[in-house]
Design a protein around this motif. Structure first.
Motif, mmCIF file in Angstrom:
data_model
loop_
_atom_site.group_PDB
_atom_site.id
_atom_site.type_symbol
_atom_site.label_atom_id
_atom_site.label_comp_id
_atom_site.label_asym_id
_atom_site.label_seq_id
_atom_site.Cartn_x
_atom_site.Cartn_y
_atom_site.Cartn_z
ATOM 1 N N GLY A 12 0.793 -1.215 0.000
ATOM 2 C CA GLY A 12 0.000 0.000 0.000
ATOM 3 C C GLY A 12 0.825 1.264 0.000
ATOM 4 O O GLY A 12 0.297 2.354 0.257
ATOM 5 N N GLU A 13 2.117 1.148 -0.332
ATOM 6 C CA GLU A 13 2.999 2.309 -0.362
ATOM 7 C C GLU A 13 3.058 2.900 -1.775
ATOM 8 O O GLU A 13 2.719 2.246 -2.756
ATOM 9 N N GLU A 14 3.520 4.125 -1.853
ATOM 10 C CA GLU A 14 3.672 4.795 -3.137
ATOM 11 C C GLU A 14 4.897 4.245 -3.884
ATOM 12 O O GLU A 14 5.921 3.962 -3.264
ATOM 13 N N PRO A 15 4.811 4.098 -5.190
ATOM 14 C CA PRO A 15 5.982 3.659 -5.949
ATOM 15 C C PRO A 15 7.064 4.733 -5.994
ATOM 16 O O PRO A 15 6.784 5.919 -5.796
ATOM 17 N N GLU A 16 8.281 4.337 -6.257
ATOM 18 C CA GLU A 16 9.381 5.284 -6.399
ATOM 19 C C GLU A 16 9.605 5.611 -7.876
ATOM 20 O O GLU A 16 9.031 4.967 -8.766
ATOM 21 N N ASN A 17 10.424 6.615 -8.117
ATOM 22 C CA ASN A 17 10.819 7.006 -9.486
ATOM 23 C C ASN A 17 9.651 7.474 -10.356
ATOM 24 O O ASN A 17 9.746 7.419 -11.586
ATOM 25 N N VAL A 18 8.571 7.933 -9.773
ATOM 26 C CA VAL A 18 7.429 8.383 -10.582
ATOM 27 C C VAL A 18 7.810 9.681 -11.295
ATOM 28 O O VAL A 18 8.247 10.648 -10.671
ATOM 29 N N VAL A 19 7.634 9.691 -12.621
ATOM 30 C CA VAL A 19 7.964 10.873 -13.417
ATOM 31 C C VAL A 19 6.760 11.434 -14.183
ATOM 32 O O VAL A 19 6.789 12.579 -14.633
#
Length: 309
Positions: free
Chosen positions: A299-306
């Motif tokens: 349920g966490e936010e993904p990383e590297n979102v562009v």
């Protein structure tokens, strides 16, 4: 709780990612390369093929998807191809090291004449010659993001005079980073100009005839950023006149067409867009994909979102 579904485009990635996933999390890994219809109506994370994601992006409206996890760093031209509601993450942390490795390799090759040595060996000829080398050379580095910083760290060992340039001036990692609007005054002293800028309209043809014209005679241009950042016609003209040397991994157009002047001009070394494509890629991309899947399963936010559409 519904299982998180992750699609990857190769059997190799299925095996690599599955081996890394926390077995306590309910994550279903399926094979899909985008050539055919999606295997599920809902795929939470879609991983397109490396350097060939166009067909898969076109199929995204056919399914419910939360995240597209790319295998490359660059994402110019992607946003307009994504349907609404899609989150897109790039592969930051995967390719920086290998790309910096190639950038330094291209510099050494050109500055020490390694290509000349190879040709002499092929002919069985012994020729000794002096080349500029890297030590004490002024290197203007365009771009101080992940790739630029990785290049800077490696160049420190070669005792160069490094001048980083980015969109804004700042002091970072023990270096003074110059603003892009200072570039004109920096170019006349740049024995080597390294481009590590991203693509997009803001950087298109940033390295044009005017920029090339401000470089000193026989300066070296190394491009590991994006091909369209360089005006290819202007580059050909400067190389043809013997003013500029080039060692580049990216081009515009790409692949470089048969018969293009850059194939045969003196002072040009061509690398076929392989900057991030080393043995380090396979384990690093698998770790990134597994990490993203585990984050989203928790349920966490993904990383590297562009991009968020």
């Amino acid at each position: 709780m519904t299982a998180l579904t992750l699609s990857v485009p190769t059997d190799e990635l299925v095996a690599d990612v599955t081996a890394l996933l926390d077995p306590a999390l309910d994550i279903d890994v399926v094979l899909w390369d985008g050539q055919d219809a999606p295997p599920r109506d809902r795929i939470d994370i879609v991983v397109p093929p490396y350097m060939r994601q166009g067909r898969m992006l076109a199929r995204l409206p056919e399914l419910e998807c939360r995240l597209v996890q790319a295998q490359a760093i660059g994402f110019d031209g992607v946003e307009e191809r994504l349907p609404p509601g899609i989150v897109y993450a790039n592969a930051a942390s995967v390719h920086e090291t290998a790309t910096a490795e190639l950038a330094v390799g291209l510099m050494i090759l050109a500055q020490r004449g390694l290509d000349r040595m190879v040709h002499s060996q092929e002919r069985g000829e012994w020729h000794s010659f002096r080349m500029p080398g890297l030590a004490d050379r002024r290197v203007v580095l365009l771009g101080f993001g992940g790739v630029g910083k990785a290049i800077a760290r490696r160049l420190a060992a070669f005792e160069v005079d490094l001048v980083p340039v980015a969109s804004r001036a700042r002091d970072e990692d023990g270096l003074h980073v110059h603003a892009l609007d200072e570039l004109d005054e920096l170019l006349p002293g740049a024995e080597i100009l390294v481009n590590a800028l991203p693509g997009g309209e803001e950087t298109r043809h940033l390295i044009d005839a005017a920029v090339l014209g401000r470089l000193p005679e026989h300066a070296l241009l190394v491009n590991v950023g994006r091909g369209p950042t360089v005006d290819t016609d202007a580059l050909v003209e400067h190389v043809r006149r013997g003013r500029i040397r080039v060692a580049s991994d990216v081009f515009d157009p790409e692949p470089l067409p048969e018969g293009h002047p850059l194939w045969s001009l003196d002072g040009v070394f061509i690398s076929p867009h392989v900057g991030g494509n080393s043995g380090a890629m396979r384990p690093r991309i698998a770790r990134l994909i597994a990490r993203q899947a585990e984050r989203m399963a928790r349920g966490e936010e993904p990383e590297n979102v562009v991009i968020r559409t």
